[in-house]
Design a protein around this motif. Structure first.
Motif: not given
Lengths: 347, 347
Positions: A29-30, A70, A87, A93-94, A97, A110, A112, A129
């Motif tokens: 993911l970005t 997402v 992420n 994003v982090t 994500g 996950c 990061n 998060t």
């Protein structure tokens, strides 16, 4: 606690780590912005061979709607509980994500890879998060620890000065919470002259401050509230800026928030007035001096949404001195508005 | 683990519990349906003096959009981390409300008052929360434990026979996982003749089965998968029904799912064929006999989304015998489709 790895070879480290996951279960993911600036640092196969999810950049897109995007891609591309979401980007994003991963099928793996100084020093550690909701920062989220956090300062070369300073505000916060030699070193910081070795060392020490506090109190029932120093006022300023479409970075809002909360500490906790002025001056020299935002009443109302509050009022973390932390200080509407006026934050 | 309280005076218990929360911080969530049927059981002041949130009933509203409605009201009515959300209703309300509470400001307090048999025996214990997404059951959610679960069978009087049977399917599942005398007692169940004392006892024993398994493995890395017995096929049937707008209750889908998964167990784990036929007949007598849904391929494809799967295929919990549980059995597409055809589940 996530494994936090400081590295100068993010590709090699990431490849080693990915050995333990199932290859077709890897999702990246970005945001558009990090895609252009940060993906060139990665080996092509890493990005090309995996499922790829791209979201719009910026705080306004740290939203339920990006989250749904997402989840939609994870679901339609067959992500499983054994899948991992990597992420790559800043805190937006982090955070987003990390939240997406923590809720998809009630939790997938996950990793990061924070690419801004702000996310390396702050969002990287501690498992908070979230997304914004109704203009309020991180109103919806979870406490959820990524498997790994990879920190490589190579990405910082992509950042303009203003973004480096935004991240540096959290380093200053950690330094004020720790005090001593670390604070002295941090107070000498100038982005133009610091060597990369010195900076890497300062960054590791800074992350260590947060790591230690979070380990003691992962879910913020007590001492973790220390990390909110500067953020009660900071978040209110930031929420206001988001609402009005004013471009203001998180760290900038926190820097101004620290001035306000140190001012409260001088009045309520006997924080040394001279040190307050030194720090206030240091911040005002490093950052664009912040003169006026809106009236105190508006900022105060935004503070009422702060997650730490209960019915006793707005809850502040104040310092008695650098390194001497006092949590759960409830300040009245008058005290808050007076401080904002005295330091010229409000019109 | 949440404190699970079996009571015959839900008002008194709830009032006692609420002493420990701040009065203006209490929020009540229910759906239109439970509002009409179940709120009359509560003292008026309890409902009227607190913030009230109402959502639409039914699986189609167990959605991100209902979730946003709940978050919106919590946020605009000033809910804080110290607030408590009381969920009154069936599994849809307790699952969605539990999820809403677990993410709002990264977690507020939560009390569940399940009012259907299904939610009392299943959703009440174990901390699984969630909403449906893209037609998939509980695709988005968290593991999050409420502070209290209050179980009062008075609410069951409001339920039609079909809903009692829907909940009973989970009791049958627990009984098959436990075996022995409890299974024998449960296999004698008829909604028309059972006394309320007998039923209350059976319900407590049933909840105990789940409680014990969840305590061993809260996050479903191992033995908790046992509770998915009947659900791999059951969820596929249910997802299909939601997609097509067919009215089918969760427990009905699970009952049919148990027939299919016991049939697989006969073939793969040596489950006794005669006992299989007894249980299959018991289910087909109690529930509307289930003849055909759709083709096996469609159900199989829906099973591929099951949260327990990894790349080894569709993951089943099978029984070697009543009380002898075997988790992580991967069945091939052919085995699954053959079973569905042999038991006449598919056209």
């Amino acid at each position: 606690m996530a494994e936090i790895i400081f590295t100068q070879d993010v590709n090699r480290k990431l490849k080693d780590i990915l050995q333990s996951y199932i290859p077709k279960d890897i999702f990246v993911l970005t945001d558009n912005h990090s895609k252009d600036l940060c993906l060139p640092f990665f080996d092509k196969e890493l990005i090309l061979t995996n499922h790829f999810i791209e979201i719009e950049p910026g705080e306004t897109h740290k939203s339920i709607s990006s989250l749904e995007k997402v989840w939609n891609i994870l679901s339609t591309q067959g992500a499983k509980r054994s899948s991992v979401l990597i992420n790559i980007g800043g805190g937006m994003v982090t955070d987003l994500g990390g939240f997406a991963a923590s809720c998809f099928k009630r939790g997938i793996h996950c990793i990061n890879i924070p690419t801004t100084l702000l996310s390396q020093v702050d969002a990287s550690v501690g498992g908070k998060t979230g997304v914004n909701f109704l203009g309020l920062k991180n109103e919806i989220g979870t406490f959820s620890i990524p498997d790994y956090v990879l920190i490589d300062t190579c990405f910082l070369k992509t950042l303009p000065r203003r973004q480096i300073l935004s991240g540096f505000a959290e380093m200053l916060k950690h330094a004020l919470l720790k005090g001593g030699e670390h604070l002295k070193a941090v107070m000498k910081f100038t982005p133009e002259t610091i060597s990369s070795t010195e900076f890497m060392q300062m960054l590791e020490e800074s992350v260590e401050v947060k790591k230690k506090i979070v380990a003691e109190d992962p879910k913020e029932h007590g001492i973790r509230k220390a990390l909110n120093f500067g953020h009660t006022v900071g978040h209110a300023i930031e929420s206001y800026a988001i609402e009005k479409g004013i471009e203001l970075y998180h760290g900038e809002a926190v820097a101004y928030g620290m001035i306000a909360e140190l001012h409260l500490a001088v009045k309520k906790k006997g924080f040394n007035n001279e040190i307050y002025h030194q720090i206030s001056q240091f911040i005002n020299t490093l950052y664009t001096p912040y003169t006026s935002v809106t009236d105190g009443e508006t900022l105060y109302k935004l503070m009422l949404h702060d997650k730490k509050n209960d019915n006793r009022g707005v809850n502040f973390t104040l310092l008695e001195a650098p390194g001497r932390i006092s949590i759960d200080n409830y300040c009245s509407r008058e005290e808050i508005i007076d401080t904002l006026q005295e330091i010229h934050f409000t019109i």
